[in-house]
Design a protein around this motif. Structure first.
Motif, PDB file in Angstrom:
ATOM      1  N   LEU A   7       0.846  -1.193   0.000  1.00  0.00           N
ATOM      2  CA  LEU A   7       0.000   0.000   0.000  1.00  0.00           C
ATOM      3  C   LEU A   7       0.879   1.239   0.000  1.00  0.00           C
ATOM      4  O   LEU A   7       1.780   1.378   0.834  1.00  0.00           O
ATOM      5  N   VAL A   8       0.609   2.164  -0.924  1.00  0.00           N
ATOM      6  CA  VAL A   8       1.429   3.368  -1.096  1.00  0.00           C
ATOM      7  C   VAL A   8       0.529   4.591  -1.028  1.00  0.00           C
ATOM      8  O   VAL A   8      -0.526   4.644  -1.679  1.00  0.00           O
ATOM      9  N   GLY A   9       0.950   5.583  -0.264  1.00  0.00           N
ATOM     10  CA  GLY A   9       0.182   6.818  -0.198  1.00  0.00           C
ATOM     11  C   GLY A   9       0.948   7.914   0.506  1.00  0.00           C
ATOM     12  O   GLY A   9       1.940   7.657   1.201  1.00  0.00           O
ATOM     13  N   ALA A  10       0.490   9.153   0.315  1.00  0.00           N
ATOM     14  CA  ALA A  10       1.101  10.290   1.012  1.00  0.00           C
ATOM     15  C   ALA A  10       0.860  10.141   2.514  1.00  0.00           C
ATOM     16  O   ALA A  10      -0.251   9.829   2.942  1.00  0.00           O
ATOM     17  N   GLU A  11       1.913  10.363   3.295  1.00  0.00           N
ATOM     18  CA  GLU A  11       1.779  10.177   4.741  1.00  0.00           C
ATOM     19  C   GLU A  11       2.542  11.241   5.530  1.00  0.00           C
ATOM     20  O   GLU A  11       3.506  10.949   6.227  1.00  0.00           O
ATOM     21  N   ASP A  12       2.095  12.489   5.422  1.00  0.00           N
ATOM     22  CA  ASP A  12       2.617  13.504   6.329  1.00  0.00           C
ATOM     23  C   ASP A  12       2.145  13.188   7.755  1.00  0.00           C
ATOM     24  O   ASP A  12       2.779  13.549   8.727  1.00  0.00           O
ATOM     25  N   GLU A  13       0.990  12.569   7.837  1.00  0.00           N
ATOM     26  CA  GLU A  13       0.499  11.936   9.056  1.00  0.00           C
ATOM     27  C   GLU A  13      -0.054  10.589   8.617  1.00  0.00           C
ATOM     28  O   GLU A  13      -0.093  10.299   7.429  1.00  0.00           O
ATOM     29  N   GLU A  14      -0.455   9.738   9.543  1.00  0.00           N
ATOM     30  CA  GLU A  14      -0.936   8.421   9.144  1.00  0.00           C
ATOM     31  C   GLU A  14      -2.120   8.552   8.179  1.00  0.00           C
ATOM     32  O   GLU A  14      -3.113   9.208   8.488  1.00  0.00           O
ATOM     33  N   ASN A  15      -1.986   7.937   7.018  1.00  0.00           N
ATOM     34  CA  ASN A  15      -2.999   8.000   5.968  1.00  0.00           C
ATOM     35  C   ASN A  15      -4.095   6.982   6.289  1.00  0.00           C
ATOM     36  O   ASN A  15      -3.950   5.780   6.047  1.00  0.00           O
ATOM     37  N   LEU A  16      -5.205   7.469   6.851  1.00  0.00           N
ATOM     38  CA  LEU A  16      -6.257   6.555   7.300  1.00  0.00           C
ATOM     39  C   LEU A  16      -6.874   5.785   6.143  1.00  0.00           C
ATOM     40  O   LEU A  16      -7.322   4.650   6.322  1.00  0.00           O
ATOM     41  N   ALA A  17      -6.904   6.371   4.949  1.00  0.00           N
ATOM     42  CA  ALA A  17      -7.506   5.698   3.799  1.00  0.00           C
ATOM     43  C   ALA A  17      -6.816   4.365   3.531  1.00  0.00           C
ATOM     44  O   ALA A  17      -7.464   3.316   3.453  1.00  0.00           O
ATOM     45  N   ASN A 168       1.231   2.860  13.105  1.00  0.00           N
ATOM     46  CA  ASN A 168       2.648   2.670  13.345  1.00  0.00           C
ATOM     47  C   ASN A 168       2.868   2.272  14.804  1.00  0.00           C
ATOM     48  O   ASN A 168       2.054   2.606  15.678  1.00  0.00           O
ATOM     49  N   ASN A 169       3.961   1.568  15.057  1.00  0.00           N
ATOM     50  CA  ASN A 169       4.267   1.191  16.437  1.00  0.00           C
ATOM     51  C   ASN A 169       4.495   2.416  17.315  1.00  0.00           C
ATOM     52  O   ASN A 169       4.142   2.422  18.495  1.00  0.00           O
ATOM     53  N   LYS A 170       5.066   3.450  16.740  1.00  0.00           N
ATOM     54  CA  LYS A 170       5.309   4.696  17.462  1.00  0.00           C
ATOM     55  C   LYS A 170       4.425   5.781  16.873  1.00  0.00           C
ATOM     56  O   LYS A 170       4.453   6.022  15.668  1.00  0.00           O
ATOM     57  N   ASP A 228      -2.370   2.274  24.895  1.00  0.00           N
ATOM     58  CA  ASP A 228      -1.275   1.504  24.306  1.00  0.00           C
ATOM     59  C   ASP A 228      -0.146   2.385  23.792  1.00  0.00           C
ATOM     60  O   ASP A 228       1.028   2.003  23.859  1.00  0.00           O
ATOM     61  N   GLN A 229      -0.500   3.557  23.247  1.00  0.00           N
ATOM     62  CA  GLN A 229       0.532   4.408  22.636  1.00  0.00           C
ATOM     63  C   GLN A 229       0.671   5.765  23.323  1.00  0.00           C
ATOM     64  O   GLN A 229       1.437   6.614  22.876  1.00  0.00           O
ATOM     65  N   LYS A 230      -0.078   5.966  24.402  1.00  0.00           N
ATOM     66  CA  LYS A 230       0.001   7.209  25.184  1.00  0.00           C
ATOM     67  C   LYS A 230      -0.351   8.440  24.349  1.00  0.00           C
ATOM     68  O   LYS A 230       0.183   9.535  24.570  1.00  0.00           O
ATOM     69  N   VAL A 231      -1.235   8.272  23.370  1.00  0.00           N
ATOM     70  CA  VAL A 231      -1.681   9.400  22.547  1.00  0.00           C
ATOM     71  C   VAL A 231      -2.538  10.334  23.403  1.00  0.00           C
ATOM     72  O   VAL A 231      -3.425   9.891  24.139  1.00  0.00           O
ATOM     73  N   ARG A 232      -2.268  11.635  23.284  1.00  0.00           N
ATOM     74  CA  ARG A 232      -3.033  12.637  24.039  1.00  0.00           C
ATOM     75  C   ARG A 232      -3.780  13.614  23.133  1.00  0.00           C
ATOM     76  O   ARG A 232      -4.771  14.200  23.530  1.00  0.00           O
ATOM     77  N   LEU A 233      -3.278  13.796  21.910  1.00  0.00           N
ATOM     78  CA  LEU A 233      -3.882  14.754  20.983  1.00  0.00           C
ATOM     79  C   LEU A 233      -4.554  14.001  19.843  1.00  0.00           C
ATOM     80  O   LEU A 233      -3.898  13.252  19.115  1.00  0.00           O
ATOM     81  N   PHE A 234      -5.864  14.197  19.700  1.00  0.00           N
ATOM     82  CA  PHE A 234      -6.651  13.502  18.678  1.00  0.00           C
ATOM     83  C   PHE A 234      -7.225  14.539  17.705  1.00  0.00           C
ATOM     84  O   PHE A 234      -7.921  15.468  18.113  1.00  0.00           O
TER      85      PHE A 234
END
Length: 543
Positions: A7-17, A168-170, A228-234
């Motif tokens: 799978l290939v796509g632009a990923e400045d951030e995780e490409n949800l598509a 991503n793992n991180k 799991d990843q300690k994400v704080r900003l959604f």
């Protein structure tokens, strides 16, 4: 047999598509690798993965029309490296431009509309040497070079049953915090804006033009990312985070809030960024959003004149825009907006009204520009019908009907949006700083975070004041014939000013970063208040 899919796509951030597609493929037993490609410098990474992975299929996400030529160039290189691999493309742009894309012999097929079911069906067919005609939403060329369009899926998938997108793992870091993007819906309940292709993309659906995930399902995904990843900003990428009625929005938000708490999420320990229409908010909704940690709202203003709103088919009013901005100023949220003040039917009166709106809201980070042609949008049909279309596929251009407004737009293109102009990048930096300053106040309330917020507002106001002065100067050139010298002078002044303030914005961002690192450490020691109030530490760490 099961297959291997790259799978290939632009990923400045995780490409949800592509990450939703990857999750679905894995669920069905296929092996998946995701490789980012946002620019030509990343071609080598894609080709390296191609050679080591030996996929049965390469699927390219071509959602961004502006990146289509780059991706077609990449696909050519993929086929040079592995002539036998099946290459399929998908996204909004290929959905409507599949015939032109299939003219490139290196593209084997196009998946139109939503892709979870089609891509799984396609890889099954490929690895088992079956007929492509059974794959829904697929378009391809037969051996006789005839375009074949397969049957379409006319319903949204059950969004609650979709596997969460591969991550991503991180996690990424954005605004100095661990960050993730989400969607709580697909489609748009409005689906009529003239410049948007969302309505056309879901037009074949037999029911409503949008579908929702349950609040419980959204909270489950957020809880997983949080724990799991300690994400704080959604950041929510829904076209509309809220619903058609305020009553429905309030009820949904209330359920989401309760579900987040049930998932063990501390509301004061998360922050949200959302998008909404001006007619979607009221005081109760904003109070609830603030309780849930909302620190940034991109408000869908789009145009600040009644005739402009009508021409863009926004179905909101100037009164609603003004009242929503005034209401939002009572809450601790960064408010940003964009003005599409140039469009085919724009008038100088409309331009004046948009400039008035910008001047009235100089304390807010905003951007302005033209409604651009997106494949499948009503705007595309309009400019073709009115014979205003110019330029070449896929970078269409068009002429504005009013000659004075057309000249004003071209002058803006030679100043604010000319090649190497610093204004676009600076305007995006200011939007990020606005959100970040409110995020700091939310996570780290105190004297220093308050000072950083005040410094951000002063910076935004100074830049906006200069931007408006420059815009008014350009406006004055419209009636003149000899403007080259004045235009060059103004362009040079803009280069100097925006260069200076881009550097200031970067330094302010660095200062915020230092503050976040230090405040986290002092909070861990239980002395956050000491750091916030210490003038000496502020000088030492340049905060």
């Amino acid at each position: 047999m099961k297959g291997k899919v790259l799978l290939v796509g632009a990923e400045d951030e995780e490409n949800l598509a592509i990450r939703y597609l990857g999750a679905q493929l894995q669920e069905n037993g296929h092996t998946v690798r995701i490789v980012p490609c946002s620019n030509r410098n990343e071609f080598s990474g894609v080709l390296k993965e191609l050679r080591s992975f030996h996929p049965d299929m390469v699927a390219v996400s071509m959602a961004f029309q502006s990146l289509a030529p780059m991706f077609l160039e990449l696909i050519h290189k993929i086929k040079e490296t592995n002539p036998h691999v099946h290459v399929t493309v998908g996204g909004h742009f290929p959905t409507f431009e599949f015939e032109k894309i299939l003219d490139n012999k290196t593209v084997d097929s196009v998946i139109r509309f939503e892709g979870e079911t089609p891509i799984s069906s396609l890889i099954d067919v490929l690895v088992n040497n079956e007929n492509l005609s059974s794959v829904p939403n697929l378009v391809y060329k037969s051996e006789k070079d005839v375009v074949k369009e397969n049957h379409l899926i006319t319903e949204f998938p059950d969004l609650n049953r979709l596997k969460f997108p591969l991550r991503n793992n991180k996690p990424h870091t954005r605004l100095g915090e661990r960050f993730a993007t989400l969607v709580t819906s697909r489609g748009c309940f409005h689906s009529r804006c003239i410049y948007c292709c969302i309505g056309a993309f879901h037009k074949q659906k037999t029911g409503l033009p949008y579908a929702l995930r349950s609040p419980e399902n959204v909270a489950l995904e957020m809880g997983k990312l949080y724990h799991d990843q300690k994400v704080r900003l959604f950041q929510f990428h829904d076209d509309n985070f809220l619903l058609p009625t305020k009553e429905a929005s309030y009820a949904r938000l209330n359920t989401l809030k309760r579900s987040l708490i049930k998932e063990g999420i501390e509301l004061e320990d998360i922050a949200l960024l959302i998008k909404t229409r001006p007619d979607g908010v009221d005081e109760d909704i904003l109070a609830l959003l603030e309780e849930m940690g909302t620190v940034g709202v991109f408000l869908g203003v789009e145009n600040a004149s009644e005739t402009g709103l009508k021409a863009l088919v926004r179905s909101s009013s100037v009164e609603e825009i003004n009242s929503s901005i005034e209401l939002l100023e009572n809450f601790d949220m960064g408010v940003t907006f964009n003005l599409l003040m140039f469009h085919p039917r724009a008038t100088l009166k409309e331009i004046n009204e948009n400039i008035y709106c910008m001047n009235k809201n100089k304390n807010l980070a905003f951007d302005f520009g033209r409604a651009e042609i997106v494949a499948g949008s009503p705007l595309e049909n309009l400019v073709k019908r009115k014979r205003l279309l110019e330029g070449k596929w896929p970078h269409w251009d068009y002429r504005i009907q009013d000659d004075a407004v057309e000249k004003l737009f071209r002058l803006n293109s030679l100043t604010f949006y000319r090649e190497n102009s610093l204004y676009p990048e600076l305007s995006h930096k200011l939007i990020a700083l606005s959100y970040r300053s409110h995020l700091l106040q939310h996570f780290y309330p105190g004297k220093k975070s308050g000072n950083l917020k005040d410094e951000t507002e002063r910076l935004i106001s100074k830049v906006n004041t200069f931007t408006l002065e420059s815009l008014i100067q350009i406006y004055s050139f419209v009636g003149e014939s000899e403007i080259k010298e004045n235009l060059n002078r103004l362009s040079n002044e803009m280069d100097v000013f925006y260069g200076n303030y881009a550097e200031r914005a970067s330094k302010l961002g660095e200062k915020m970063g230092r503050f976040q690192v230090l405040e986290k450490k002092f909070q861990e020691k239980g002395v956050g208040d000491y750091f916030q109030n210490s003038t000496t530490l502020g000088r030492i760490f340049r905060i």
